[in-house]
Design an enzyme around this catalytic site. Structure first.
Site, PDB file in Angstrom:
ATOM      1  N   TYR A  11       0.830  -1.228   0.000  1.00  0.00           N
ATOM      2  CA  TYR A  11       0.000   0.000   0.000  1.00  0.00           C
ATOM      3  C   TYR A  11       0.858   1.271   0.000  1.00  0.00           C
ATOM      4  CZ  TYR A  11      -3.282   3.399   2.134  1.00  0.00           C
ATOM      5  OH  TYR A  11      -4.038   4.503   2.447  1.00  0.00           O
ATOM      6  N   CYS A  34       3.561 -11.425  -0.299  1.00  0.00           N
ATOM      7  CA  CYS A  34       2.741 -12.100   0.722  1.00  0.00           C
ATOM      8  C   CYS A  34       1.517 -11.269   1.066  1.00  0.00           C
ATOM      9  CB  CYS A  34       3.564 -12.440   1.970  1.00  0.00           C
ATOM     10  SG  CYS A  34       4.007 -11.005   2.967  1.00  0.00           S
ATOM     11  N   ASN A  35       1.571  -9.957   0.787  1.00  0.00           N
ATOM     12  CA  ASN A  35       0.389  -9.130   1.067  1.00  0.00           C
ATOM     13  C   ASN A  35       0.144  -8.117  -0.050  1.00  0.00           C
ATOM     14  OD1 ASN A  35      -1.808  -8.582   2.773  1.00  0.00           O
ATOM     15  ND2 ASN A  35      -0.793  -6.749   3.561  1.00  0.00           N
ATOM     16  N   SER A 124       6.295   3.318  13.261  1.00  0.00           N
ATOM     17  CA  SER A 124       4.871   3.558  13.482  1.00  0.00           C
ATOM     18  C   SER A 124       4.656   4.322  14.775  1.00  0.00           C
ATOM     19  CB  SER A 124       4.170   2.198  13.578  1.00  0.00           C
ATOM     20  OG  SER A 124       2.888   2.344  14.110  1.00  0.00           O
ATOM     21  N   TYR A 148       3.397  -6.765  17.300  1.00  0.00           N
ATOM     22  CA  TYR A 148       3.680  -5.927  16.118  1.00  0.00           C
ATOM     23  C   TYR A 148       4.434  -4.666  16.547  1.00  0.00           C
ATOM     24  CZ  TYR A 148       2.982  -2.357  12.565  1.00  0.00           C
ATOM     25  OH  TYR A 148       3.193  -1.330  11.676  1.00  0.00           O
ATOM     26  N   LYS A 152       8.451  -3.281  15.877  1.00  0.00           N
ATOM     27  CA  LYS A 152       8.883  -1.965  15.361  1.00  0.00           C
ATOM     28  C   LYS A 152       9.865  -1.317  16.339  1.00  0.00           C
ATOM     29  CE  LYS A 152       6.624  -1.818  11.521  1.00  0.00           C
ATOM     30  NZ  LYS A 152       7.348  -1.841  10.254  1.00  0.00           N
ATOM     31  N   PHE A 177       1.637   7.954  11.422  1.00  0.00           N
ATOM     32  CA  PHE A 177       0.391   7.914  12.189  1.00  0.00           C
ATOM     33  C   PHE A 177      -0.591   7.032  11.400  1.00  0.00           C
ATOM     34  CE2 PHE A 177       1.068  10.113  16.159  1.00  0.00           C
ATOM     35  CZ  PHE A 177       2.429  10.324  16.013  1.00  0.00           C
ATOM     36  N   ASN A 198      -8.375  -2.122   9.838  1.00  0.00           N
ATOM     37  CA  ASN A 198      -8.322  -0.663   9.988  1.00  0.00           C
ATOM     38  C   ASN A 198      -9.660  -0.027   9.663  1.00  0.00           C
ATOM     39  OD1 ASN A 198      -5.177  -1.258   8.813  1.00  0.00           O
ATOM     40  ND2 ASN A 198      -5.434  -0.103  10.707  1.00  0.00           N
ATOM     41  N   ARG A 230      -7.653   9.715  16.187  1.00  0.00           N
ATOM     42  CA  ARG A 230      -6.396   9.366  15.520  1.00  0.00           C
ATOM     43  C   ARG A 230      -6.001  10.471  14.545  1.00  0.00           C
ATOM     44  NH1 ARG A 230      -7.004   6.231  18.871  1.00  0.00           N
ATOM     45  NH2 ARG A 230      -6.809   3.973  18.883  1.00  0.00           N
TER      46      ARG A 230
HETATM   47  P1  NAD Z   1       1.507  -3.682   3.030  1.00  0.00           P
HETATM   48  O1  NAD Z   1       1.262  -5.020   3.634  1.00  0.00           O
HETATM   49  O2  NAD Z   1       0.549  -3.178   2.035  1.00  0.00           O
HETATM   50  O3  NAD Z   1       2.973  -3.653   2.369  1.00  0.00           O
HETATM   51  C1  NAD Z   1       4.053  -4.400   2.877  1.00  0.00           C
HETATM   52  C2  NAD Z   1       4.668  -5.177   1.716  1.00  0.00           C
HETATM   53  O4  NAD Z   1       5.785  -5.929   2.195  1.00  0.00           O
HETATM   54  C3  NAD Z   1       3.695  -6.174   1.087  1.00  0.00           C
HETATM   55  O5  NAD Z   1       3.663  -5.944  -0.311  1.00  0.00           O
HETATM   56  C4  NAD Z   1       4.295  -7.544   1.422  1.00  0.00           C
HETATM   57  O6  NAD Z   1       4.050  -8.474   0.392  1.00  0.00           O
HETATM   58  C5  NAD Z   1       5.770  -7.199   1.587  1.00  0.00           C
HETATM   59  N1  NAD Z   1       6.526  -8.088   2.487  1.00  0.00           N
HETATM   60  C6  NAD Z   1       6.218  -8.447   3.760  1.00  0.00           C
HETATM   61  N2  NAD Z   1       7.173  -9.251   4.261  1.00  0.00           N
HETATM   62  C7  NAD Z   1       8.106  -9.390   3.307  1.00  0.00           C
HETATM   63  C8  NAD Z   1       9.337 -10.099   3.231  1.00  0.00           C
HETATM   64  N3  NAD Z   1       9.783 -10.836   4.249  1.00  0.00           N
HETATM   65  N4  NAD Z   1      10.062 -10.018   2.092  1.00  0.00           N
HETATM   66  C9  NAD Z   1       9.620  -9.278   1.045  1.00  0.00           C
HETATM   67  N5  NAD Z   1       8.458  -8.600   1.049  1.00  0.00           N
HETATM   68  C10 NAD Z   1       7.718  -8.661   2.165  1.00  0.00           C
HETATM   69  O7  NAD Z   1       1.688  -2.650   4.237  1.00  0.00           O
HETATM   70  P2  NAD Z   1       1.785  -1.056   4.211  1.00  0.00           P
HETATM   71  O8  NAD Z   1       0.556  -0.527   4.834  1.00  0.00           O
HETATM   72  O9  NAD Z   1       2.194  -0.572   2.867  1.00  0.00           O
HETATM   73  O10 NAD Z   1       2.957  -0.861   5.272  1.00  0.00           O
HETATM   74  C11 NAD Z   1       4.302  -0.705   4.876  1.00  0.00           C
HETATM   75  C12 NAD Z   1       5.165  -0.621   6.117  1.00  0.00           C
HETATM   76  O11 NAD Z   1       4.728   0.470   6.919  1.00  0.00           O
HETATM   77  C13 NAD Z   1       5.107  -1.851   7.022  1.00  0.00           C
HETATM   78  O12 NAD Z   1       6.390  -2.107   7.539  1.00  0.00           O
HETATM   79  C14 NAD Z   1       4.161  -1.448   8.120  1.00  0.00           C
HETATM   80  O13 NAD Z   1       4.412  -2.120   9.332  1.00  0.00           O
HETATM   81  C15 NAD Z   1       4.479   0.039   8.241  1.00  0.00           C
HETATM   82  N6  NAD Z   1       3.372   0.832   8.802  1.00  0.00           N
HETATM   83  C16 NAD Z   1       2.132   0.722   8.225  1.00  0.00           C
HETATM   84  C17 NAD Z   1       1.065   1.433   8.769  1.00  0.00           C
HETATM   85  C18 NAD Z   1      -0.325   1.305   8.182  1.00  0.00           C
HETATM   86  O14 NAD Z   1      -1.292   1.586   8.890  1.00  0.00           O
HETATM   87  N7  NAD Z   1      -0.502   0.915   6.920  1.00  0.00           N
HETATM   88  C19 NAD Z   1       1.267   2.259   9.883  1.00  0.00           C
HETATM   89  C20 NAD Z   1       2.554   2.362  10.423  1.00  0.00           C
HETATM   90  C21 NAD Z   1       3.600   1.624   9.866  1.00  0.00           C
HETATM   91  N1  UDP Z   2     -12.004   1.297  14.728  1.00  0.00           N
HETATM   92  C1  UDP Z   2     -13.335   0.992  14.874  1.00  0.00           C
HETATM   93  N2  UDP Z   2     -13.848  -0.029  14.117  1.00  0.00           N
HETATM   94  C2  UDP Z   2     -13.105  -0.755  13.243  1.00  0.00           C
HETATM   95  C3  UDP Z   2     -11.742  -0.432  13.102  1.00  0.00           C
HETATM   96  C4  UDP Z   2     -11.218   0.600  13.873  1.00  0.00           C
HETATM   97  O1  UDP Z   2     -14.040   1.616  15.658  1.00  0.00           O
HETATM   98  O2  UDP Z   2     -13.627  -1.690  12.599  1.00  0.00           O
HETATM   99  C5  UDP Z   2     -11.428   2.423  15.512  1.00  0.00           C
HETATM  100  C6  UDP Z   2     -10.318   2.023  16.456  1.00  0.00           C
HETATM  101  O3  UDP Z   2     -10.857   1.630  17.704  1.00  0.00           O
HETATM  102  C7  UDP Z   2      -9.496   3.326  16.529  1.00  0.00           C
HETATM  103  C8  UDP Z   2      -9.672   3.923  15.135  1.00  0.00           C
HETATM  104  O4  UDP Z   2     -10.858   3.319  14.584  1.00  0.00           O
HETATM  105  O5  UDP Z   2     -10.070   4.215  17.461  1.00  0.00           O
HETATM  106  C9  UDP Z   2      -8.491   3.641  14.200  1.00  0.00           C
HETATM  107  O6  UDP Z   2      -8.241   2.245  14.188  1.00  0.00           O
HETATM  108  P1  UDP Z   2      -7.266   1.575  13.148  1.00  0.00           P
HETATM  109  O7  UDP Z   2      -7.289   0.103  13.409  1.00  0.00           O
HETATM  110  O8  UDP Z   2      -7.598   2.033  11.769  1.00  0.00           O
HETATM  111  O9  UDP Z   2      -5.838   2.194  13.497  1.00  0.00           O
HETATM  112  P2  UDP Z   2      -4.975   2.150  14.838  1.00  0.00           P
HETATM  113  O10 UDP Z   2      -4.873   3.573  15.301  1.00  0.00           O
HETATM  114  O11 UDP Z   2      -5.648   1.256  15.815  1.00  0.00           O
HETATM  115  O12 UDP Z   2      -3.665   1.635  14.373  1.00  0.00           O
END
Ligand code: NAD
Ligand code: UDP
Length: 337
Positions: A11, A34-35, A124, A148, A152, A177, A198, A230
């Site tokens: 993403y 994988c995702n 994160s 998780y 981090k 965030f 989410n 948030r």
């Molecule tokens: P995502 O799952 O869409 O992207 C992660 C990508 O990494 C996926 O395409 C997956 O296939 C790949 N991947 C996972 N493990 C792997 C491995 N061992 N080798 C190669 N590829 C691998 O997630 P995202 O939302 O794009 O998040 C990206 C990063 O940001 C992650 O590290 C996540 O923890 C961090 N992050 C995400 C959020 C969020 O809410 N989306 C918030 C804070 C931090």
């Molecule tokens: N939340 C909710 N219903 C859902 C998913 C999330 O009410 O199905 C709320 C959750 O309790 C938080 C906010 O939405 O207050 C954001 O949650 P999210 O899982 O998107 O992100 P987080 O801040 O937990 O990483």
């Protein structure tokens, strides 16, 4: 200039690839899918006119990773690859420590061998645990409430120690965030597998008719309307934050830490009402008990990133929701099969 983007079909990684290409960088994407799905590469090409180099593989596979550094001259690495489902991490902690912690250590070891010394890491806001106050500054205490988050935090600590021992490295920890939204083209967005964890992807699937009703986790928090608050940030703003970090920090030795948020707290109900306005339909919801591990309020003080990186989130709540809705309504089944 080649930038290795691990997790680049995911993403946030896919949106960052577009911004990289538009700024003249050449992303080299490594992902084990994988995702995420390969079709994302077609979409990146459709939007940017360039198909990024893609090598399918796992960052924990040393021989594979070495072959990538042997084949391409890499200037910097942006490391998104990781697992991110909090609930799954509670069930399968070792899977998270292996992928997120061990995967990052292997990546850094391979970078070291290849003499590549510039890394930007996806951290994160979860590393702030339950913050004593908001808005949150980078120097607030850190803690973890689930595996998780602990993965981090562990990576942050390993990287700090490593950089301390290797002072010519540049390591930037970006604490995101709540990333939401999608590319304005409607071609790229978030495509969660199974039931979304989410908020916004869940709301979007209710709006498009894939799910009947949103469950709101708690309406008794000490917040203006009782629901959790948030800091939702548009994924393209977040991607731009990586570009700013690359330009300003990639060659500045040190460990650099930045919050990437808007500084604006929005409640669950704010998000639901915004979505109802944009999608012009009701979003049925019911209140449920609080979700374990959730905090009442979490939003950034983003002023350090603005001062040092010259970066500030530009897109407001309407853009976040409009772009999510465009992506969801154009692609009701995400990227499909
Ligand atoms: P995502 O799952 O869409 O992207 C992660 C990508 O990494 C996926 O395409 C997956 O296939 C790949 N991947 C996972 N493990 C792997 C491995 N061992 N080798 C190669 N590829 C691998 O997630 P995202 O939302 O794009 O998040 C990206 C990063 O940001 C992650 O590290 C996540 O923890 C961090 N992050 C995400 C959020 C969020 O809410 N989306 C918030 C804070 C931090
Ligand atoms: N939340 C909710 N219903 C859902 C998913 C999330 O009410 O199905 C709320 C959750 O309790 C938080 C906010 O939405 O207050 C954001 O949650 P999210 O899982 O998107 O992100 P987080 O801040 O937990 O990483």
């Amino acid at each position: 200039m080649n930038v290795l983007v691990t997790g680049g079909t995911g993403y946030i990684g896919s949106h960052t690839c577009i911004q990289l290409i538009q700024q003249g960088y050449s992303p080299v994407v490594v992902d084990n899918l994988c995702n995420s799905k390969k079709v994302v590469l077609d979409r990146i090409e459709q939007v940017s006119g360039v198909r990024p180099i893609f090598i399918q593989g796992d960052i924990r596979d040393d021989a594979f990773l070495k072959s990538v550094f042997d084949e391409y001259t890499i200037d910097s690495v942006i490391h998104f690859a990781g697992l991110k489902a909090v609930g799954e991490s509670v069930e399968k902690p070792l899977k998270y420590y292996d992928n997120n912690v061990s995967g990052t250590l292997r990546l850094v070891q391979t970078m070291e061998a290849a003499n590549v010394k510039s890394l930007i890491f996806s951290s994160s806001a979860t590393v702030y645990g339950d913050p004593a106050s908001v808005p949150i500054k980078e120097n607030f205490p850190t803690s973890a409430t689930n595996p998780y988050g602990r993965s981090k935090l562990m990576v942050e600590e390993c990287l700090r120690d490593f950089q301390h021992a290797n002072p010519d490295w540049s390591i930037t920890l970006l604490r995101y965030f709540n990333p939401v939204g999608a590319h304005t083209s409607g071609l790229l967005g978030e495509d969660p597998r199974g039931t979304p964890n989410n908020l916004l992807p869940f709301v979007a699937q209710v709006a498009v008719g894939r799910r009947q009703k949103l469950g709101i986790f708690g309406n008794d928090y000490p917040t203006p309307d009782g629901t959790g608050v948030r800091d939702y940030i548009h994924v393209v703003d977040l991607a731009d934050g990586h570009l700013a970090a690359l330009e300003k920090m990639a060659h500045q030795p040190g460990t650099h830490i930045f919050n990437l948020g808007t500084g604006q707290g929005k409640s669950v109900l704010d998000m639901v009402y915004a979505f109802e306005r944009v999608a012009e339909r009701p979003i049925p919801y019911e209140f449920k008990p609080r979700r374990a591990g959730d905090v009442a309020e979490c939003y950034a003080d983003p002023t350090y990133a603005e001062a040092i990186l010259g970066w500030k989130a530009k897109r407001g709540l309407n853009s976040m929701v409009e772009d999510t809705w465009r992506w969801q309504s154009n692609n009701p089944d995400g990227y499909g099969d």
